[in-house]
Design a protein around this motif. Sequence first.
Motif, short mmCIF file in Angstrom:
data_model
loop_
_atom_site.label_atom_id
_atom_site.label_comp_id
_atom_site.label_asym_id
_atom_site.label_seq_id
_atom_site.Cartn_x
_atom_site.Cartn_y
_atom_site.Cartn_z
N UNK A 1 99.28 -11.01 13.75
CA UNK A 1 98.41 -9.88 13.45
C UNK A 1 97.12 -10.39 12.81
N UNK A 2 96.11 -9.50 12.67
CA UNK A 2 94.88 -9.90 11.96
C UNK A 2 95.19 -10.33 10.52
N UNK A 3 94.25 -11.02 9.93
CA UNK A 3 94.40 -11.47 8.55
C UNK A 3 94.06 -12.92 8.35
N UNK A 4 94.25 -13.74 9.40
CA UNK A 4 94.00 -15.18 9.26
C UNK A 4 92.53 -15.46 8.95
N UNK A 5 91.62 -14.75 9.62
CA UNK A 5 90.19 -14.96 9.36
C UNK A 5 89.82 -14.51 7.96
N UNK A 6 90.42 -13.43 7.51
CA UNK A 6 90.18 -12.96 6.15
C UNK A 6 90.62 -14.01 5.14
N UNK A 7 91.83 -14.53 5.31
CA UNK A 7 92.36 -15.54 4.39
C UNK A 7 91.46 -16.77 4.39
N UNK A 8 91.05 -17.21 5.58
CA UNK A 8 90.19 -18.39 5.67
C UNK A 8 88.85 -18.15 4.98
N UNK A 9 88.28 -16.97 5.18
CA UNK A 9 86.98 -16.66 4.58
C UNK A 9 87.08 -16.60 3.06
N UNK A 10 88.17 -16.02 2.56
CA UNK A 10 88.36 -15.94 1.11
C UNK A 10 88.51 -17.33 0.52
N UNK A 11 89.28 -18.18 1.16
CA UNK A 11 89.47 -19.55 0.67
C UNK A 11 88.16 -20.34 0.71
N UNK A 12 87.36 -20.14 1.76
CA UNK A 12 86.10 -20.85 1.87
C UNK A 12 85.16 -20.52 0.71
N UNK A 13 85.32 -19.32 0.15
CA UNK A 13 84.49 -18.91 -0.98
C UNK A 13 85.07 -19.36 -2.31
N UNK A 14 86.16 -20.10 -2.27
CA UNK A 14 86.76 -20.60 -3.49
C UNK A 14 87.55 -19.56 -4.26
N UNK A 15 87.90 -18.46 -3.59
CA UNK A 15 88.65 -17.38 -4.24
C UNK A 15 90.15 -17.55 -3.96
N UNK A 16 90.96 -16.92 -4.77
CA UNK A 16 92.41 -17.12 -4.68
C UNK A 16 93.06 -16.24 -3.62
N UNK A 17 94.07 -16.80 -2.97
CA UNK A 17 94.91 -16.06 -2.03
C UNK A 17 96.35 -16.21 -2.49
N UNK A 18 97.01 -15.08 -2.72
CA UNK A 18 98.40 -15.11 -3.18
C UNK A 18 99.29 -14.43 -2.14
N UNK A 19 100.16 -15.18 -1.47
CA UNK A 19 101.05 -14.58 -0.46
C UNK A 19 102.30 -13.99 -1.09
N UNK A 20 102.68 -12.82 -0.63
CA UNK A 20 103.94 -12.18 -1.05
C UNK A 20 104.87 -12.16 0.16
N UNK A 21 105.88 -13.03 0.18
CA UNK A 21 106.74 -13.14 1.37
C UNK A 21 107.58 -11.89 1.58
N UNK A 22 108.03 -11.73 2.81
CA UNK A 22 108.86 -10.57 3.14
C UNK A 22 109.23 -10.57 4.60
#
Length: 304
Positions: A120-141
């Motif tokens: 599903x969508x979301x990979x580009x968002x995660x990559x863009x957030x990481x490129x800006x040096x911001x945190x990404x926290x995954x919640x598994x499920x």
Amino acid sequence: MSASLSAASFAAALPAAHEAAASQHYPQGALYVVATPIGNLADITLRALHVLALVDAVACEDTRHTQQLLRAYGMDRPAAQLLALHQHNEAQASAAVIERLRLGQRIAYVSDAGTPAISDPGARLVAAVREQGLRVLPLPGASSVTTALSAAGLSEGGFVFEGFLPVKATERVHAVEALARETRAVVLLEAPHRIEVLAQALAVLGERPVTVARELTKQFEEIATVPAGQLPAWLDQAPQRQRGEFVLVLHAAPLAADAGADLRVLRLLLAELPLKTAVKLAAEITGTARNSLYEAALAIKQQA
């Protein structure tokens, strides 16, 4: 199940989620990638419920679908706190999410079902957030991929996630030939209106087992393992077998490394010779069992 009945059923879940997860640290200015159920609403995690209630906004694939999901758990967010982020606007919407993160907001991202950024969508968002040096926290499920794998009975060899095969016939044929050479199990996804086409494409793989998982975690869930050559017939045995979302696990085969070459030999012979003659010669050339090649030849003829 209506939203009101769902909320009543999960009335105790939200307080329990807060009690279980509130003591943990949830930094501001962070993107929370939250897995949601693939069918059964009870498959939400306590931490996911707590975070979905805590964040300043929820970015989601479909705002209406997500609003219904939140209401099922007793949460009702204003429309302004639901941010549409899907495959058609992911770049633009990601920029808006990043601006909110820079302001110190907590933002959750959910897809329509399962773990975001897999198919599903979301990979580009995660990559863009990481490129800006911001945190990404995954919640598994929940994930349809791992759910199907857990029921396929694979004991060794690992797996490859392929997702959806190409829609165009020629590209799909080449993709299946590549899968035939793959020595690990392969996970495929398919929509109900294309499952018959996929079944015909995979039928050339003959005796190679395929685990078909349909409507996972839902009321009419069905999981079966059949030879690839028999997959079209299995689908035709009952009308409901062509309904719902599908995950298929193509099992590894002992001769998988040579199977792609075997299919190419068979295709070349079929283009010049009658079916039985082509199968006989292909078996002599490749050493592959004649029955398996015969099933593959029938599937190739049917596709043609």
